[in-house]
Design an enzyme around this catalytic site. Structure first.
Site, PDB file in Angstrom:
ATOM      1  N   ALA A 174       0.952  -1.147  -0.166  1.00 35.32           N
ATOM      2  CA  ALA A 174       0.025  -0.085  -0.188  1.00 35.32           C
ATOM      3  C   ALA A 174       1.087   1.135  -0.074  1.00 35.32           C
ATOM      4  CB  ALA A 174      -0.878  -0.001   1.320  1.00 35.32           C
ATOM      5  N   GLY A 219       0.481  -5.116   0.869  1.00 34.90           N
ATOM      6  CA  GLY A 219      -0.623  -5.202   0.202  1.00 34.90           C
ATOM      7  C   GLY A 219      -0.097  -5.716  -1.213  1.00 34.90           C
ATOM      8  N   GLU A 252      -0.463  -9.350  -0.671  1.00 31.51           N
ATOM      9  CA  GLU A 252      -2.012  -9.819  -0.485  1.00 31.51           C
ATOM     10  C   GLU A 252      -2.961  -9.568  -2.026  1.00 31.51           C
ATOM     11  OE1 GLU A 252      -2.176  -6.725   2.388  1.00 31.51           O
ATOM     12  OE2 GLU A 252      -3.483  -7.970   3.622  1.00 31.51           O
ATOM     13  N   GLU A 254       4.239  -5.318   7.283  1.00 31.33           N
ATOM     14  CA  GLU A 254       3.279  -4.227   8.044  1.00 31.33           C
ATOM     15  C   GLU A 254       3.584  -3.839   9.571  1.00 31.33           C
ATOM     16  OE1 GLU A 254       2.117  -6.685   5.963  1.00 31.33           O
ATOM     17  OE2 GLU A 254       0.751  -6.004   4.656  1.00 31.33           O
TER      18      GLU A 254
END
Ligand code: 3H9
Length: 711
Positions: free
Chosen positions: A63, A107, A110, A130
Site C-alpha cells: 500500500a 498489500g 495480498e 506491515e
C-alpha cells in the site's frame, strides 16, 4: 490513472502492468487501474487468462504508506479499497496469475494472494512487513497466507515482518513456480506461457480463501500462537502490532473466512490509529529523508570505493574492517605491533564464528569475508586505497599525527575518514594538505552490527566526499546520517546530558535499578546506567577530563561515575560498575554502590528524596530533547527526523516512540517546555530551556514541521 496501470494482450493472455515508480506502491489510481483491467479482460473474448505484473524494478511494494496519514487525519481517500481488487482477481472467471520480481510486500503480496497462481523470478522476495510500520496486513493477508503457507509460517511472516526468498516461498506453497532466467523479459515471457497453459486447462482454479488443507486444528493453532507471542515479546519487546498480527492469523483457524477478515479489518484500523504506528511510519520516512542533503543533489558524482584501508585493529577498527569485508570490499587493516594485530584478528575471527553459529553466515561466507581482510603492520597498499579510515585511540594529538602520515601516503582523491566519536573533524583535517577530502565516519560499537553511521561534515569537506559517504553507508548496509562538526556531534552530544541526569538522579536518591527499569519499561534497549557499565565508565571520565569546557566552574557536575572509577569499578569489563556482574554477565545490585551514593550526597550537600518514575523519565528523555533542540537551531542536524533516526539506530531508543524529537512532538512542546521550566527552577544551569523549544511551544509548533520548513 491510465499511466499508472497499462493493459495489453499477448498470445491470448491479458497482461495488466502496474507502472507507478519507484516501487509500484498501490497509490490512488493503481487499485482502480487493476480493477478496470480485470473487468475488461474478463469480458474480452481474445483473452483466456490474466497476468498481473510490475514495470520497472519491482512487482508491488505494498500500500502507499503516505496515504495512511490521510486516513488517520480524516482526509480519507476515495476509490475502491484493496480488498475489492483482491476479490476481483480471485473471483475472476478467467485464471489470474501474479508475476513477481523485486518485491511483493504487504498489500503487494495480498493482491498476489488474490490471484489463482503466483510465479516469481529467483531473485524476488515476498513478505508481510506491515508490523514494521506498527500495523498488520489489512487486505486479508492474515487469512489467506495461513491457507497458502500453513499457520506457523504465516505467523512468522506476519508477526516478525521479515521477507523471504522466492525459493523459500515456493517451498512453503506461497509461489506455484520459480521462473528460470533473471530479467524482466524472462518473467514476462514465463508468465504469459504459464497463464496460457492454465487458461487452456480444464482444471478448476482454486480460490485461496477456499483452501483449507494447510490450516491446523484449533489446539495446535493455540500452541503456535502462544509460541509466536513468546518470541515477539522477546525480539520485538514493547511493539504492539506483532501481537495483534498473531491474534489475526489465529482467526484464520478459529473463524470462518468471512468473520476472520472482518476481525482483521478491525485490528488493522486499531493499529493504524495507534501512536506506535505513527511513530514507526515516521521513522520509515525519516530514514529515507536522511539521505537527502539539500546542497548535495542526488546526481552529485561519487568517488568509486573499490578498496579500503583501516588504521587501528582495536574494537572499532576491527568492526569497521568487517563492515567493508561484508560488503565485498577488500580492506587492509593496519596495527602498530604484530601482537595488537593478532589480537584484533582473533576478535574478528571470533565475531565471524559467532555469526556463523547463529546462522547469519555460512562457513564459506566467513572464509570469503576473512580473505578480503589483509592484516598488516606496514603501510603496504595504503597508497592504492580509495578510502582510508582512521580508528586509533580517541586523542587529538595522536589523530593529527596519524593524519599527517596518511596525507603523505594516500593517493590523490582518496577519501580520508576519521572514526572519532567526539573530536573536532576540522582540526584533524588541518593536519593534512587536503582538508576537502577529510570527513568523519562515526561508527557505533559493535561496528559490524549497529546500523547507524554518523557522517560528520567538516567546514571544508567537499560535496562529492559527502555524497560518496552517503552512498557508501548504503553499500555497507548502514543508515547514514549527515551531522555537523560539534563536540560529540549529534548522538553523543545528546547522550551526555541524558547520562548526566541519570547520575544526578542517583545522587538525589533514585535507586540505580529504578532508573534503568523506568527507561527499559519505556522501551529502551537498556537503561542509562547499565549502558554506562557496558561502554565502560572510564570513557565518560576521560571525556570529562579532556573536555573541561563541558563542566565550567560553579555548575553542578556528576560525581558518581568518577567515584566509581576511583574504586576501579569501570563497568562490565571489571565486573563492577553501577552493578556487579556474574561470569554469565548477570547484573546484580551492590550495597557498596548505595553506600557510595549516600556518601556523595552527604559530602556535597545534595538533598536525598523519594523520586517518582515520571520524574526519572522526564529528567532523562527531556534532557535529550532540550539538547536536540539546540542542535537543530545550530544546524548541526539537518532536520529533527535525522536526530530520531540517530537515536533509533544508534542508541537503542524505542522505535515505536519514533525517536526523542518525535516523542516530544507527540507529548506536546508546550508540555515539554512546562516541565523543562520547572526543572530549570529546581536544578538551574543545565535546564535552561533551548530557545527553539520556547519558540515552537509559543507558536504551537512542532520539531517535525519546523525542520520540514527549514530544510
Ligand atoms: C501495506 O501494504 C498495508 C496492507 O496490508 C493493506 C492496507 C489496506 N509507499 O526504500 P527505498 C518510497 S503497508 C510509499 O529507498 P529500496 C520510499 O519512501 C506497506 N512510498 O528503496 C522512497 O521514496 P523517496 C507494506 C514508498 O530499493 C522510494 O520509494 N510495504 C513505499 O532501498 C524508494 O524506497 C512495506 O512496508 C510504499 N509502500 O527499498 C514496504 N515503499 O525516493 C516498504 C517505498 O522519495 N518499502 N516507498 O525517498 C520498503 O521496504 C522498501 O522501500 C523496498 C525498496 C524494500 C520496497
Amino acid at each position: 490513472m491510465a499511466s499508472l496501470v497499462r493493459t495489453s494482450v499477448e498470445a491470448g493472455v491479458g497482461v495488466i502492468t502496474v507502472d507507478n515508480p519507484p516501487v509500484n506502491a498501490l497509490s490512488p489510481g493503481v487499485p482502480e487501474g487493476i480493477l478496470a483491467g480485470v473487468e475488461a479482460f474478463v469480458s474480452d473474448e481474445r483473452v483466456r487468462a490474466i497476468v498481473l505484473i510490475g514495470a520497472g524494478r519491482t512487482f508491488i511494494a505494498g500500500a502507499d504508506i503516505k496515504e495512511f496519514g490521510k486516513i488517520t487525519s480524516g482526509k480519507k481517500r476515495r476509490g475502491p479499497g484493496l480488498v475489492t481488487v483482491v476479490h476481483a482477481l480471485e473471483d475472476s472467471l478467467k485464471p489470474t496469475v501474479a508475476a513477481i520480481h523485486g518485491f511483493a510486500f504487504g498489500g503487494g503480496l495480498e493482491v498476489a494472494q488474490g490471484c489463482h497462481y503466483r510465479i516469481a523470478l529467483e531473485s524476488a522476495r515476498v513478505g508481510q512487513p506491515e508490523v514494521k510500520l506498527g500495523i498488520i496486513p489489512g487486505a486479508q493477508g492474515t487469512q489467506r497466507l495461513p491457507r497458502l503457507a500453513g499457520v506457523a509460517k504465516a505467523l512468522e511472516m506476519c508477526a516478525l515482518g521479515d521477507p523471504i526468498s522466492a525459493a523459500e516461498a515456493h517451498r512453503f506453497g506461497i509461489l506455484d513456480a520459480v521462473v528460470p532466467g533473471a530479467g524482466h523479459d524472462d518473467l514476462r515471457a514465463g508468465a504469459v506461457r504459464f497463464a496460457g497453459e492454465v487458461g487452456d486447462s480444464k482444471e478448476t482454479h482454486a480460490k485461496v480463501r477456499e483452501r483449507e488443507g494447510k490450516l491446523c486444528s484449533p489446539d495446535e493453532c493455540r500452541q503456535l500462537c502462544g509460541a509466536a507471542a513468546a518470541k515477539v515479546r522477546k525480539v520485538r519487546r514493547g511493539h504492539a502490532a506483532p501481537l495483534r498480527a498473531i491474534e489475526a492469523v489465529g482467526c484464520s483457524v478459529t473463524m470462518p473466512f468471512a468473520e476472520g477478515v472482518k476481525r482483521e479489518s478491525e485490528i488493522f484500523r486499531e493499529c493504524l490509529f495507534s501512536t506506535q504506528s505513527k511513530a514507526l511510519i515516521h521513522l520509515f520516512f525519516a530514514e529515507r529523508q536522511a539521505r537527502k542533503i539539500p546542497d548535495v543533489p542526488k546526481d552529485t558524482p561519487v568517488r568509486p570505493i573499490r578498496a579500503a584501508a583501516v588504521l587501528g585493529a582495536g574494537t572499532m577498527g576491527g568492526g569497521i574492517a568487517m563492515c567493508y569485508a561484508n560488503a565485498g570490499i577488500p580492506v587492509r587493516l593496519k596495527e602498530v605491533t604484530q601482537e595488537a594485530l593478532e589480537r584484533g584478528m582473533a576478535t574478528i575471527r571470533m565475531n565471524y564464528e559467532r555469526s556463523a553459529k547463529r546462522g547469519r553466515f555460512t562457513a564459506e561466507q566467513v572464509r570469503e569475508r576473512l580473505a578480503l581482510i589483509t592484516p598488516q603492520t606496514t603501510w603496504d597498499g595504503f597508497g592504492e586505497a580509495d578510502i582510508v579510515v582512521e580508528a586509533v585511540f580517541e586523542n587529538m594529538a595522536l589523530k593529527k599525527e596519524v593524519f599527517r602520515e596518511i596525507d603523505a601516503i594516500a593517493r590523490k582523491g582518496a577519501v580520508l575518514a576519521t572514526n572519532t566519536s567526539t573530536l573536532d573533524v576540522d582540526e584533524i583535517a588541518q593536519a593534512t594538505s587536503r582538508p576537502q577530502d577529510v570527513i568523519g565516519h562515526h561508527f557505533f560499537s559493535p561496528a559490524n552490527i549497529m546500523r547507524l553511521l554518523e557522517i560528520v561534515r567538516g567546514k571544508r569537506t567537499a560535496k562529492d566526499v559527502v555524497a560518496t559517504s552517503m552512498m557508501l553507508a548504503k553499500t555497507l548496509r548502514k543508515v547514514g546520517v549527515l551531522v555537523g562538526n560539534c563536540h560529540g556531534f549529534v548522538g553523543n552530544r545528546m547522550f551526555h546530558p541524558y547520562r548526566r541526569e541519570a547520575q544526578f538522579l542517583a545522587e538525589e536518591g533514585a535507586r540505580p535499578v529504578d532508573i534503568d527499569r523506568v527507561l527499559y519499561e519505556f522501551g529502551a534497549a537498556m537503561g542509562p546506567l547499565a549502558v554506562g557499565d557496558l561502554a565502560g565508565l572510564d570513557i565518560g571520565m576521560r571525556v570529562r577530563k579532556e573536555a573541561p569546557h563541558l563542566y565550567p566552574p560553579g555548575v553542578r557536575r556528576p560525581l558518581a561515575e568518577d567515584a566509581l572509577c576511583e574504586l576501579g569499578r569501570y563497568g562490565q569489563k571489571t565486573k563492577k560498575g553501577w552493578y556487579t556482574y556474574g561470569d554469565d554477565r548477570s547484573r546484580h545490585e551492590d550495597p557498596e554502590v548505595d553506600a557510595l551514593l549516600l556518601e556523595i550526597s552527604a559530602a556535597n550537600g545534595i538533598e536525598r528524596r523519594s523520586i517518582s518514575d515520571d520524574e526519572i523519565l522526564e529528567r532523562t528523555v527531556f534532557a535529550l530533547v532540550n539538547e536536540g533542540a539546540r542542535i537543530l537551531e545550530e544546524g548541526m542536524a539537518l532536520r529533527s527526523s535525522d536526530i530520531d533516526v540517530i537515536y533509533a539506530y544508534g542508541y537503542g531508543f524505542p522505535p515505536f516512540r519514533g525517536g526523542p524529537m518525535f516523542y516530544a512532538d507527540l507529548v506536546g512542546l508546550d508540555r515539554v517546555l512546562d516541565s523543562v521550566r520547572i526543572l530549570h527552577a529546581d536544578h538551574g544551569h543545565w535546564w535552561k530551556p533551548a530557545p527553539l523549544l520556547e519558540q515552537l511551544a509559543a507558536e504551537g509548533g512542532s520539531f517535525s514541521k519546523w525542520s520540514a520548513a527549514a530544510a
